[in-house]
Design a protein around this motif. Structure first.
Motif, PDB file in Angstrom:
ATOM      1  N   ILE A  80      40.677  44.927  50.789  1.00 27.20           N
ATOM      2  CA  ILE A  80      41.191  43.640  51.252  1.00 27.20           C
ATOM      3  C   ILE A  80      40.401  42.573  50.492  1.00 27.20           C
ATOM      4  N   PRO A  81      41.071  41.629  49.823  1.00 23.44           N
ATOM      5  CA  PRO A  81      40.331  40.628  49.049  1.00 23.44           C
ATOM      6  C   PRO A  81      39.541  39.671  49.938  1.00 23.44           C
ATOM      7  N   VAL A  82      38.428  39.225  49.406  1.00 26.59           N
ATOM      8  CA  VAL A  82      37.626  38.219  50.096  1.00 26.59           C
ATOM      9  C   VAL A  82      37.692  36.885  49.346  1.00 26.59           C
ATOM     10  N   ASP A  83      38.177  36.914  48.110  1.00 27.43           N
ATOM     11  CA  ASP A  83      38.333  35.713  47.293  1.00 27.43           C
ATOM     12  C   ASP A  83      39.813  35.496  46.986  1.00 27.43           C
ATOM     13  N   THR A  84      40.121  34.336  46.430  1.00 29.19           N
ATOM     14  CA  THR A  84      41.500  34.044  46.039  1.00 29.19           C
ATOM     15  C   THR A  84      41.849  34.813  44.767  1.00 29.19           C
ATOM     16  N   ALA A  85      43.140  34.991  44.539  1.00 31.80           N
ATOM     17  CA  ALA A  85      43.634  35.696  43.353  1.00 31.80           C
ATOM     18  C   ALA A  85      43.354  34.867  42.100  1.00 31.80           C
ATOM     19  N   PRO A  86      43.317  35.514  40.933  1.00 33.56           N
ATOM     20  CA  PRO A  86      43.157  34.756  39.683  1.00 33.56           C
ATOM     21  C   PRO A  86      44.286  33.731  39.531  1.00 33.56           C
ATOM     22  N   ALA A  87      44.035  32.703  38.756  1.00 33.59           N
ATOM     23  CA  ALA A  87      45.018  31.633  38.581  1.00 33.59           C
ATOM     24  C   ALA A  87      46.177  32.044  37.679  1.00 33.59           C
ATOM     25  N   SER A  88      45.978  33.057  36.844  1.00 32.27           N
ATOM     26  CA  SER A  88      47.026  33.502  35.930  1.00 32.27           C
ATOM     27  C   SER A  88      46.889  34.998  35.679  1.00 32.27           C
ATOM     28  N   PRO A  89      47.864  35.594  34.996  1.00 28.96           N
ATOM     29  CA  PRO A  89      47.779  37.032  34.696  1.00 28.96           C
ATOM     30  C   PRO A  89      46.546  37.358  33.858  1.00 28.96           C
ATOM     31  N   VAL A  90      46.146  38.625  33.932  1.00 28.56           N
ATOM     32  CA  VAL A  90      44.971  39.103  33.202  1.00 28.56           C
ATOM     33  C   VAL A  90      45.393  40.305  32.370  1.00 28.56           C
ATOM     34  N   ILE A  91      45.009  40.319  31.101  1.00 26.39           N
ATOM     35  CA  ILE A  91      45.274  41.474  30.243  1.00 26.39           C
ATOM     36  C   ILE A  91      44.131  42.454  30.436  1.00 26.39           C
ATOM     37  N   LEU A  92      44.433  43.601  31.059  1.00 30.14           N
ATOM     38  CA  LEU A  92      43.411  44.588  31.392  1.00 30.14           C
ATOM     39  C   LEU A  92      43.110  45.521  30.232  1.00 30.14           C
ATOM     40  N   GLU A  93      44.123  45.954  29.528  1.00 30.66           N
ATOM     41  CA  GLU A  93      43.977  46.857  28.393  1.00 30.66           C
ATOM     42  C   GLU A  93      44.845  46.328  27.268  1.00 30.66           C
TER      43      GLU A  93
END
Length: 131
Positions: free
Chosen positions: A16-29
């Motif tokens: 369960i997240p404790v912080d807000t989601a990132p503001a934009s997509p993230v390139i993981l690989e």
């Protein structure tokens, strides 16, 4: 609210997240660059350039049944990244792309909405009939 959130959190997520989601997509690989991102209540639009052969991109939203993904207008698979918060993830080929994510009703959700609307209608009918 955190205990209530546990009741509705998807089975795909391990935390369960404790912080807000990132503001934009993230390139993981892979590698690339996000040029624009717009999030609405039931969807996301992204323009990006993937400089590697393929890239795994994670979007700032939690996967629930009903999410559909489109790359340049063609349907592609979206899936939850289950290692963490169950965020929407997609494998994207290299090149410049327009991405659209849509949250559509499932048949179970549609049935629930119909039953809720019918119950509300019955309640109003009985209330007016009583008067």
């Amino acid at each position: 609210t955190s205990s209530a959130r546990n009741d509705f959190w998807p089975k795909y997520a391990k935390k369960i997240p404790v912080d807000t989601a990132p503001a934009s997509p993230v390139i993981l690989e892979g590698s690339g660059e996000i040029s624009s991102f717009n999030k609405t209540s039931n969807g996301m639009n992204v323009k990006l350039f993937i400089s590697s052969e393929k890239a795994t991109v994670q979007f700032p939203g939690v996967y629930f049944d009903g999410w559909r993904g489109f790359v340049d207008g063609k349907s592609v698979q979206v899936y939850p990244r289950s290692e963490d918060y169950g965020q929407i993830t997609m494998l994207i080929d290299g090149g410049e792309h327009g991405i659209r994510l849509e949250f559509a009703n499932t048949s179970v959700r549609t049935l629930g909405n119909i039953l809720s609307l019918a119950a509300l209608g019955l309640f109003v009918f009985l209330l007016l009939k009583r008067k």
